[in-house]
Design an enzyme around this catalytic site. Sequence first.
Site, PDB file in Angstrom:
ATOM      1  N   GLU A   1     -14.481 -12.007 -10.576  1.00  0.00           N
ATOM      2  CA  GLU A   1     -13.087 -12.413 -10.762  1.00  0.00           C
ATOM      3  C   GLU A   1     -12.349 -11.919  -9.534  1.00  0.00           C
ATOM      4  O   GLU A   1     -12.045 -10.731  -9.416  1.00  0.00           O
ATOM      5  CB  GLU A   1     -12.537 -11.816 -12.060  1.00  0.00           C
ATOM      6  CG  GLU A   1     -11.261 -12.483 -12.546  1.00  0.00           C
ATOM      7  CD  GLU A   1     -10.026 -11.944 -11.880  1.00  0.00           C
ATOM      8  OE1 GLU A   1      -9.548 -12.598 -10.909  1.00  0.00           O
ATOM      9  OE2 GLU A   1      -9.537 -10.895 -12.296  1.00  0.00           O
ATOM     10  N   LEU A   2     -12.091 -12.840  -8.602  1.00  0.00           N
ATOM     11  CA  LEU A   2     -11.641 -12.458  -7.271  1.00  0.00           C
ATOM     12  C   LEU A   2     -10.178 -12.838  -7.054  1.00  0.00           C
ATOM     13  O   LEU A   2      -9.427 -13.047  -7.987  1.00  0.00           O
ATOM     14  CB  LEU A   2     -12.551 -13.104  -6.228  1.00  0.00           C
ATOM     15  CG  LEU A   2     -14.054 -12.834  -6.441  1.00  0.00           C
ATOM     16  CD1 LEU A   2     -14.888 -13.537  -5.383  1.00  0.00           C
ATOM     17  CD2 LEU A   2     -14.351 -11.354  -6.464  1.00  0.00           C
TER      18      LEU A   2
ATOM     19  N   GLU B   1      -4.362 -13.906  -0.178  1.00  0.00           N
ATOM     20  CA  GLU B   1      -3.714 -13.261  -1.320  1.00  0.00           C
ATOM     21  C   GLU B   1      -2.873 -12.089  -0.809  1.00  0.00           C
ATOM     22  O   GLU B   1      -3.401 -11.111  -0.285  1.00  0.00           O
ATOM     23  CB  GLU B   1      -4.769 -12.749  -2.298  1.00  0.00           C
ATOM     24  CG  GLU B   1      -4.184 -12.046  -3.506  1.00  0.00           C
ATOM     25  CD  GLU B   1      -5.272 -11.561  -4.449  1.00  0.00           C
ATOM     26  OE1 GLU B   1      -5.145 -11.810  -5.663  1.00  0.00           O
ATOM     27  OE2 GLU B   1      -6.247 -10.950  -3.984  1.00  0.00           O
TER      28      GLU B   1
ATOM     29  N   GLY C   1     -11.863  -7.828  -8.153  1.00  0.00           N
ATOM     30  CA  GLY C   1     -11.324  -7.278  -6.910  1.00  0.00           C
ATOM     31  C   GLY C   1     -11.181  -8.360  -5.864  1.00  0.00           C
ATOM     32  O   GLY C   1     -11.090  -9.555  -6.174  1.00  0.00           O
ATOM     33  N   SER C   2     -11.207  -7.967  -4.609  1.00  0.00           N
ATOM     34  CA  SER C   2     -10.954  -8.892  -3.512  1.00  0.00           C
ATOM     35  C   SER C   2     -12.140  -9.819  -3.285  1.00  0.00           C
ATOM     36  O   SER C   2     -13.284  -9.496  -3.620  1.00  0.00           O
ATOM     37  CB  SER C   2     -10.663  -8.118  -2.219  1.00  0.00           C
ATOM     38  OG  SER C   2     -11.845  -7.489  -1.744  1.00  0.00           O
TER      39      SER C   2
ATOM     40  N   CYS D   1      -3.417 -11.026  -9.345  1.00  0.00           N
ATOM     41  CA  CYS D   1      -4.098 -12.102  -8.635  1.00  0.00           C
ATOM     42  C   CYS D   1      -3.575 -13.479  -9.011  1.00  0.00           C
ATOM     43  O   CYS D   1      -3.887 -14.461  -8.327  1.00  0.00           O
ATOM     44  CB  CYS D   1      -5.603 -12.019  -8.853  1.00  0.00           C
ATOM     45  SG  CYS D   1      -6.106 -11.881 -10.565  1.00  0.00           S
TER      46      CYS D   1
END
Length: 474
Positions: free
Chosen positions: A249-250, A377, A229-230, A283
């Site tokens: 996992e950003l 992002e 996520g963020s 992403c």
Amino acid sequence: MPDYPDGLPIGSDWVSTVDTADVVFPYDGTVIGTAPVGTAALASRAIDEAVAVAREVASLPSRARRTLLNDVASAVRERRVEFEQLLVLETGKPLVDCQVEVARTIVTWEAAAEEVSRLHGETVPLDLLPSGDGLVGFWKRKPIGLVVGIAGFNYPLLLASHKIAPAIAAGCPVVVKPAPQTPLATLWLVHLVRSLTDLPAMVQLVTGDASVGSALVTDRRIGAVSFTGSAAVGHQIARDAAPTKTLLELGSNAALVVAEDADLDAAADAVLRGGFYASGQACISVQRVLAVSSVAAEFTDKVLARLGEVTVGDPRSPDTRVSALIDARSTARVAEWVDKAIAAGARLLAGGSVRDGVLEPTVLADVPDGVDCWDEEIFGPVVCLRTVSDVDEAFAAVNASRYGLHASVYSRSLKTAFRALDELEVGGVVVNEVPGFRSDTMPYGGVKDSGIGREGPRFAVEELTVTRMAVLRP
């Protein structure tokens, strides 16, 4: 809609919830179903149930874990069209992207099954010191314990699979929490997994808001948290979960560098393919493009000349490439970021408008530093072009970001390719292909604010196990 029990899969059964929430089709707002809404109390109950079976899960034979993983892959394959259609409806992603998601999901489960047979240790030469004479040493891998997996909305089935499948391979029970907007495909997946094992509490699912997530990640009985996520949420989870291991996992603002010797047609094609797939909600979609000045004008013309190929419309159509974002709030945010970039001096080369709730594929030029469209992002169909004097300046701009997930370089030079591999501060360098390329068997993850740890079944299984050293005096 898929056929599975009402409620949430907690313990050995499905538990009713007080509240439910509508799940809507982002493209037109139609209600496509309802989902149970969990609570912090149900999250704690799921952890209780998982802890109760943790020892039994850890002792499952390798053949049992491998068989289960392969059986899940087969079950998804048999229902792939139904999963694709459901994903289109709950995510609003174009059909072509949902087809890719299901195909990758199947590969992920199959790859996790293969990793079961590779889960082993090594001997250690203890007699390198005199004190080790006569001793035998070896280590083996043991499950880390209960895994909490929290997935994002953009690839709900695939992201959940990257949490659940490696956990099973490692011998860990897992509690998964899907994004509130996209719970249905994950509920169905968990139902399939549970129907194929005599230990249903090995895989459980809890929906809900941030309070549910907090109850999961702050419980000291868990062994690891795997979150996609963020960056802001991931950082908060890491703080809240400490000292529990976190795999994050950003986000990212993936860059694509166009060198002076690049194949410009291929690079322009990469921007079209890599900047707008999943409506930009990926992403590692192309967000920042750095083109060397000697080719920048020609490259830009090639991108704009082909932008009309990016079909906008109903995500159920196989021709559509860009459709509505996950909700109106996200659309408004992206449009606002575009407007702020223009106000700061960026030039709008194409798109920029919201029509029938869908943001058009947008290309900006000369976006300055300090603007969200460049620094953060964007998670929408927006590509930012910048002209640089040379590859040195391009690489410096890539590394100036606080993110570092994937970056791409287009060049015919092996020297440039290997420079990129050595110098770019990212988790993955992709040469002459989109930064969004990801094989589900490769180590995937970032550096800096893009996260910590690696996904991909082999690497996730390593993350979800711990070494146990054995020292024996025969």
